[in-house]
Design a protein around this motif. Structure first.
Motif, mmCIF file in Angstrom:
data_model
loop_
_atom_site.group_PDB
_atom_site.id
_atom_site.type_symbol
_atom_site.label_atom_id
_atom_site.label_comp_id
_atom_site.label_asym_id
_atom_site.label_seq_id
_atom_site.Cartn_x
_atom_site.Cartn_y
_atom_site.Cartn_z
ATOM 1 N N ARG A 132 0.831 -1.202 0.000
ATOM 2 C CA ARG A 132 0.000 0.000 0.000
ATOM 3 C C ARG A 132 0.869 1.256 0.000
ATOM 4 O O ARG A 132 1.401 1.653 1.029
ATOM 5 C CB ARG A 132 -0.923 0.006 1.227
ATOM 6 C CG ARG A 132 -1.877 1.182 1.259
ATOM 7 C CD ARG A 132 -1.653 2.107 2.457
ATOM 8 N NE ARG A 132 -0.253 2.394 2.710
ATOM 9 C CZ ARG A 132 0.255 2.654 3.894
ATOM 10 N NH1 ARG A 132 -0.520 2.618 4.940
ATOM 11 N NH2 ARG A 132 1.546 2.952 4.056
ATOM 12 N N ALA A 143 -6.337 16.170 1.085
ATOM 13 C CA ALA A 143 -6.222 17.530 0.553
ATOM 14 C C ALA A 143 -7.499 18.310 0.809
ATOM 15 O O ALA A 143 -7.474 19.522 1.014
ATOM 16 C CB ALA A 143 -5.928 17.482 -0.938
ATOM 17 N N TYR A 171 -5.283 16.292 10.789
ATOM 18 C CA TYR A 171 -6.620 16.050 10.261
ATOM 19 C C TYR A 171 -6.548 15.203 8.990
ATOM 20 O O TYR A 171 -7.423 14.396 8.715
ATOM 21 C CB TYR A 171 -7.311 17.396 9.984
ATOM 22 C CG TYR A 171 -8.812 17.306 9.846
ATOM 23 C CD1 TYR A 171 -9.505 16.150 10.220
ATOM 24 C CD2 TYR A 171 -9.550 18.375 9.372
ATOM 25 C CE1 TYR A 171 -10.873 16.074 10.108
ATOM 26 C CE2 TYR A 171 -10.926 18.307 9.257
ATOM 27 C CZ TYR A 171 -11.584 17.152 9.622
ATOM 28 O OH TYR A 171 -12.952 17.083 9.503
ATOM 29 N N ILE A 173 -4.527 12.804 8.478
ATOM 30 C CA ILE A 173 -4.391 11.399 8.882
ATOM 31 C C ILE A 173 -5.769 10.842 9.207
ATOM 32 O O ILE A 173 -6.085 9.692 8.889
ATOM 33 C CB ILE A 173 -3.437 11.262 10.091
ATOM 34 C CG1 ILE A 173 -2.076 11.885 9.769
ATOM 35 C CG2 ILE A 173 -3.284 9.812 10.491
ATOM 36 C CD1 ILE A 173 -1.046 11.705 10.868
ATOM 37 N N ALA A 174 -6.595 11.685 9.839
ATOM 38 C CA ALA A 174 -7.966 11.255 10.147
ATOM 39 C C ALA A 174 -8.749 10.997 8.869
ATOM 40 O O ALA A 174 -9.559 10.079 8.796
ATOM 41 C CB ALA A 174 -8.669 12.312 10.994
ATOM 42 N N ALA A 175 -8.490 11.825 7.863
ATOM 43 C CA ALA A 175 -9.291 11.738 6.638
ATOM 44 C C ALA A 175 -8.859 10.583 5.743
ATOM 45 O O ALA A 175 -9.681 10.021 5.028
ATOM 46 C CB ALA A 175 -9.190 13.051 5.865
ATOM 47 N N CYS A 176 -7.584 10.226 5.755
ATOM 48 C CA CYS A 176 -7.074 9.208 4.822
ATOM 49 C C CYS A 176 -7.568 7.822 5.212
ATOM 50 O O CYS A 176 -7.263 7.344 6.299
ATOM 51 C CB CYS A 176 -5.544 9.212 4.798
ATOM 52 S SG CYS A 176 -4.873 7.906 3.749
ATOM 53 N N PRO A 177 -8.331 7.154 4.340
ATOM 54 C CA PRO A 177 -8.840 5.820 4.692
ATOM 55 C C PRO A 177 -7.758 4.746 4.593
ATOM 56 O O PRO A 177 -7.945 3.645 5.065
ATOM 57 C CB PRO A 177 -9.926 5.559 3.648
ATOM 58 C CG PRO A 177 -10.002 6.777 2.783
ATOM 59 C CD PRO A 177 -8.783 7.580 3.013
ATOM 60 N N TYR A 178 -6.639 5.073 3.953
ATOM 61 C CA TYR A 178 -5.631 4.060 3.645
ATOM 62 C C TYR A 178 -4.486 4.023 4.650
ATOM 63 O O TYR A 178 -3.552 3.249 4.486
ATOM 64 C CB TYR A 178 -5.080 4.312 2.238
ATOM 65 C CG TYR A 178 -6.167 4.355 1.188
ATOM 66 C CD1 TYR A 178 -6.770 3.176 0.758
ATOM 67 C CD2 TYR A 178 -6.614 5.565 0.654
ATOM 68 C CE1 TYR A 178 -7.784 3.207 -0.191
ATOM 69 C CE2 TYR A 178 -7.623 5.600 -0.294
ATOM 70 C CZ TYR A 178 -8.203 4.422 -0.715
ATOM 71 O OH TYR A 178 -9.207 4.453 -1.646
ATOM 72 N N TYR A 271 -8.450 0.134 -4.552
ATOM 73 C CA TYR A 271 -8.751 -0.253 -3.172
ATOM 74 C C TYR A 271 -9.781 0.710 -2.580
ATOM 75 O O TYR A 271 -9.613 1.925 -2.644
ATOM 76 C CB TYR A 271 -7.457 -0.228 -2.353
ATOM 77 C CG TYR A 271 -7.551 -0.913 -1.003
ATOM 78 C CD1 TYR A 271 -8.193 -2.144 -0.864
ATOM 79 C CD2 TYR A 271 -6.980 -0.340 0.111
ATOM 80 C CE1 TYR A 271 -8.251 -2.777 0.362
ATOM 81 C CE2 TYR A 271 -7.034 -0.965 1.349
ATOM 82 C CZ TYR A 271 -7.682 -2.186 1.466
ATOM 83 O OH TYR A 271 -7.738 -2.803 2.681
ATOM 84 N N MET A 272 -10.828 0.150 -2.003
ATOM 85 C CA MET A 272 -11.922 0.925 -1.410
ATOM 86 C C MET A 272 -12.520 1.900 -2.423
ATOM 87 O O MET A 272 -12.759 3.070 -2.120
ATOM 88 C CB MET A 272 -11.463 1.694 -0.155
ATOM 89 C CG MET A 272 -10.907 0.824 0.951
ATOM 90 S SD MET A 272 -10.606 1.779 2.456
ATOM 91 C CE MET A 272 -9.353 0.783 3.259
ATOM 92 N N LEU A 275 -15.428 4.263 -1.597
ATOM 93 C CA LEU A 275 -15.331 5.517 -0.851
ATOM 94 C C LEU A 275 -15.274 6.735 -1.765
ATOM 95 O O LEU A 275 -15.343 7.867 -1.297
ATOM 96 C CB LEU A 275 -14.090 5.506 0.053
ATOM 97 C CG LEU A 275 -14.071 4.439 1.149
ATOM 98 C CD1 LEU A 275 -12.795 4.558 1.975
ATOM 99 C CD2 LEU A 275 -15.283 4.565 2.053
#
Lengths: 296, 512
Positions: A132, A143, A171, A173-178, A271-272, A275
């Motif tokens: 990944r 972004a 923030y 890091i919170a937003a990134c699903p990966y 991947y995903m 989303l």
């Protein structure tokens, strides 16, 4: 398209009602129109902070004005759309990609810009290795949420992080699903070679504490016509890299494939996908694997 | 207008003299704040590595404190504004202390995010490069608007009182008299000035309500706008607003009880004020429980893979003790405490002598039940069936314990209505702090991509001494600011309560 038009109208109306916020925009030299455009951009599901691919190759901020990012070539060749293809049938989990990346970017300990997971989709199915990198999403959630535009989408598809501007709120890091983003919790250990280079967003080093970092597709390698460090280190030829505009991807052995044909023939996926992040990394299914599966 | 009443003298007393106890109290708070400053220095020097946070669990009790303080900021301005707009006359003695909570909770809460930042010195970037698409900018705009608005809303109705201080506290130190003179803006109390003031206060009272609602809405949207399980929820805006009003009323009740005791404000803060606010607290409690049920039932029933991990951790896993403490101790128990004494008949006077033994009996019962439910034998079964049954048994045990304690305490609570409401408020505040922790941390334990190949301590979060010290410093700063404010300005609005004077005979007014 009538439907979309009416939605835009609705957004404009809502934005007008939210007049209070507009005064803040006005104070920063932006009018209501800019606010409307900014809101509409998000609502139209486009990257909130995007480059203007049609024109000059400059980064365009939400206000419509060119953005400058200190220490980087803000203007890049807009004729490329970089893309990575990862063949899960070939990855044997050796993690040479991670090592090459660490060496190339002096990645601080605790971070794996390209991380190899042992995936198992359910208890019955077999497991497979899953590298990944950063997905360099076209609709990048990181972004989108960045309060200061420190992380931004470049028109060649790469999502960069300006560590001179990052305030360290995490923030993104919170937003990134990966889970592709890493924070420097302390001052990273340095080497002389790393410190010898002047800081550049295209290198992401010299590293420093209190900012976010991630995989950036090795822009300096791309300028020299080389593969990213991970792809050129892959001895299984599982990592392919190339340009979607020219519709071509290469592996470490120098073999050349048509990107669209490869994705079509091998039923590539992102991947995903559900989303809606629109990653620039495609995976080929781990079918007819050519290595022993992970023993987990 | 009769102004030199003995009753009003009580309000000036804290402004006139400071006891040695007050200085000791301030010194104690300053010591905590100093210690927190040292902890923050360590954090600035070494980086956030000194916290328990790492790449997976990257937000912790700093964010918890941020949401908590912004929550209790709704104590004041919103409640006072709603009561003012609806013409609830009983609000008069409590509006000032409520509005002051708002200002100081925001003053302390907003910087918690700055303390959480890796580069606090780059805060100006939010103004230089701020992007309106980011919920953090929404917060910045909303919270700063709220701070300015609530400062104005606190200050405007204070002008006549500042003039009163200017005229009456002539023996105060020069700097204090200077402050009173400047801030009272030449108030003379003539009809024109009164008309303008009333108008200004009315406008502010109405304006501040949507601002207050927006503040906690956008705080929730920091979480709601991400794609993470447990955060990505459409009800987060209203859920947080209700929670904020809920914890805000509870904070106000605690503050009222303390000021009533310390400044001898019994003639102003009467039983009815605690009763009315207690009922308001009960209403918010019920609404909050309803929201909580909606949120978790929707997640648990749909049972999406991403939500399962969070649900499991909350209901029976690592966070179950905190989760059930919050639900039962922070929401259900206070609700019962606020509701039942009003519903059940008062005890006969003959049982009064035994009342004081009841808390002791209840405490013993609690300890016994706690020992039983946490005994190693109860949960140690290796049997898989037992492992799922045990938490349920425990839950039943805890509910039984609460019920039993309740039954024992009921007459006592009826005999001490203020104490009961205030105890419930303390429980609510603890519960709501835990709730914010429960919202933030378990979601981070369950990222969409699995946690693999990292040291186990990176996958778990335990706040360090640095985080606890800064948290203690935040609470101490809040209390200190509030205490200093009450020493500088009348904590009860003098002109507003004197206007209402005929309706305040001793023993509680009849008009609500």
């Amino acid at each position: 398209m009538a439907q979309r038009f009416s939605r835009r109208q609705f957004i404009k109306l809502s934005a007008l009602l939210a007049g209070g916020a507009a005064s803040i925009g006005a104070a920063r030299g932006q009018g209501l129109d800019d606010l409307v455009r900014a809101v509409a951009d998000v609502a139209d599901h486009r990257p909130a902070f995007r480059a203007d691919a049609q024109t000059t190759g400059e980064l365009i901020g939400p206000s419509g004005e060119p953005m400058s990012h200190a220490g980087t070539a803000a203007a890049v060749n807009g004729n490329h759309r970089w893309v990575m293809v990862i063949d899960l049938a070939k990855c044997d989990g050796c993690r040479e990609c991670t090592k090459a990346c660490d060496a190339m970017h002096y990645v601080p300990p605790g971070q794996e810009w390209i991380k190899v997971f042992e995936n198992r989709d359910d208890q019955v199915a077999g497991s497979y290795w899953f590298p990944r990198p950063c997905m360099q999403c076209d609709n990048a959630p990181c972004a989108k949420v960045c309060p200061v535009g420190a992380t931004f989408k470049r028109e060649d598809g790469i999502v960069l992080v300006n560590q001179d501007r990052c305030i360290g709120c995490r923030y993104c890091i919170a937003a990134c699903p990966y889970g592709a983003r890493y924070f420097n919790w302390s001052e990273p250990p340095h080497t002389a070679e790393e410190l010898a280079q002047p800081y550049s967003v295209e290198l992401n080093y010299p590293h420093r504490k209190g900012v976010v970092e991630k995989c950036i597709f090795c822009p300096t390698h791309l300028e020299e016509g080389k593969l990213p460090a991970c792809a050129s280190a892959c001895r299984m030829n599982a990592l392919l890299f190339g340009d979607q505009v020219e519709d071509v991807v290469f592996n470490a052995a120098g073999e050349l494939f048509s990107f669209s044909q490869l994705i079509r023939d091998k039923a590539g996926f992102r991947y995903m996908e559900e989303l809606g992040t629109e990653p620039r990394v495609w995976y080929l299914p781990p079918r007819d694997r050519v290595y022993p599966a992970p023993q987990s | 207008m009769q102004r030199q009443s003995a009753r009003e003298d009580i309000l000036f007393q804290p402004l006139r003299s400071n006891s040695i106890g007050f200085y000791l109290f301030c010194a104690f708070l300053l010591a905590i704040i100093g210690w927190a400053a040292y902890a923050y220095y360590i954090q600035l020097r070494d980086g956030l590595v000194v916290t328990g946070l790492r790449n997976y669990i990257f937000w912790g009790i700093y964010m918890t404190n941020f949401v908590f303080f912004i929550g209790i900021s709704h104590a004041g301005t919103l409640i006072s504004a709603i009561l003012r707009v609806t013409g609830a006359e009983w609000r008069r003695p409590i509006t000032r202390m409520a509005e002051a909570i708002t200002l100081f909770a925001l003053t302390i809460g907003a910087p918690m995010i700055i303390i959480d930042m890796g580069h606090p010195e780059r805060l100006p970037n939010l103004l230089l490069y701020g992007r309106l698409q980011s919920p953090i900018l929404w917060d910045l705009i909303s919270v700063t608007t709220y701070i300015v608005g609530s400062l104005m809303y606190l200050y405007l109705p204070m002008v006549p009182d500042l003039a009163e201080c200017r005229d009456r506290l002539t023996d105060a130190p020069n700097w204090k008299r200077f402050v009173y003179r400047v801030l009272s803006l030449g108030w003379r109390g003539n009809e024109e000035q009164k008309r303008r003031l009333e108008r200004g206060v009315s406008i502010m009272a109405i304006t501040i309500i949507p601002v207050a609602v927006s503040v906690h809405t956008v705080v929730s949207w920091i979480f709601g706008m991400t794609l993470r399980p447990g955060w990505h929820s459409t009800i987060f805006g209203p859920y947080f607003v209700v929670g904020a009003i809920f914890s805000g009323i509870a904070a106000l009740l605690v503050a009222m009880a303390i000021f009533r005791r310390v400044y001898h404000l019994e003639s102003y803060l009467q039983e009815k004020h605690f009763r009315y606010l207690g009922l308001l607290l009960l209403v918010m409690d019920v609404i909050y429980i309803y929201f909580t049920l909606s949120e978790y039932l929707t997640m648990a029933y749909g049972n999406e893979a991403a939500d399962q991990g969070v649900m499991q951790m909350l209901f029976v896993g690592d966070f179950a003790p905190i989760f059930w403490t919050m639900i039962l101790g922070g929401f259900v128990l206070p609700g019962l405490m606020l509701a039942l004494p009003n519903l059940v008949k008062n005890p006969s006077p003959s049982s009064a002598p035994l009342l004081n033994l009841r808390p002791l009996a209840a405490a013993i019962a609690l300890v016994v039940i706690a020992l039983v439910t946490t005994a190693p034998g109860v949960g140690a079964s290796a049997d898989i069936q037992m492992a799922t049954v045990t938490p349920v048994l425990r839950l039943i045990g805890i509910i039984a314990a609460i019920g039993g304690v309740f039954w024992v305490m009921l007459p006592f609570m009826q005999a001490h209505p203020i104490g009961t409401v205030v105890t419930a408020s303390v429980l609510v505040n603890i519960g709501m702090w835990l709730k914010r922790y429960i919202i933030i941390v378990p979601t981070l334990y369950n990222p969409l991509i699995p946690i693999q190949n990292v040291p186990t301590e990176w996958a778990h979060y335990t706040p360090t001494w640095v985080e606890w010290s800064i948290t203690a410093g935040a609470f101490a700063s809040f209390i200190l600011l509030y205490a200093l404010f009450s020493k500088m300005f009348p904590i009860v609005s003098i002109w507003e309560t004197s206007e209402q004077k005929p309706e305040l005979p001793a023993g509680g007014g009849t008009r609500g």
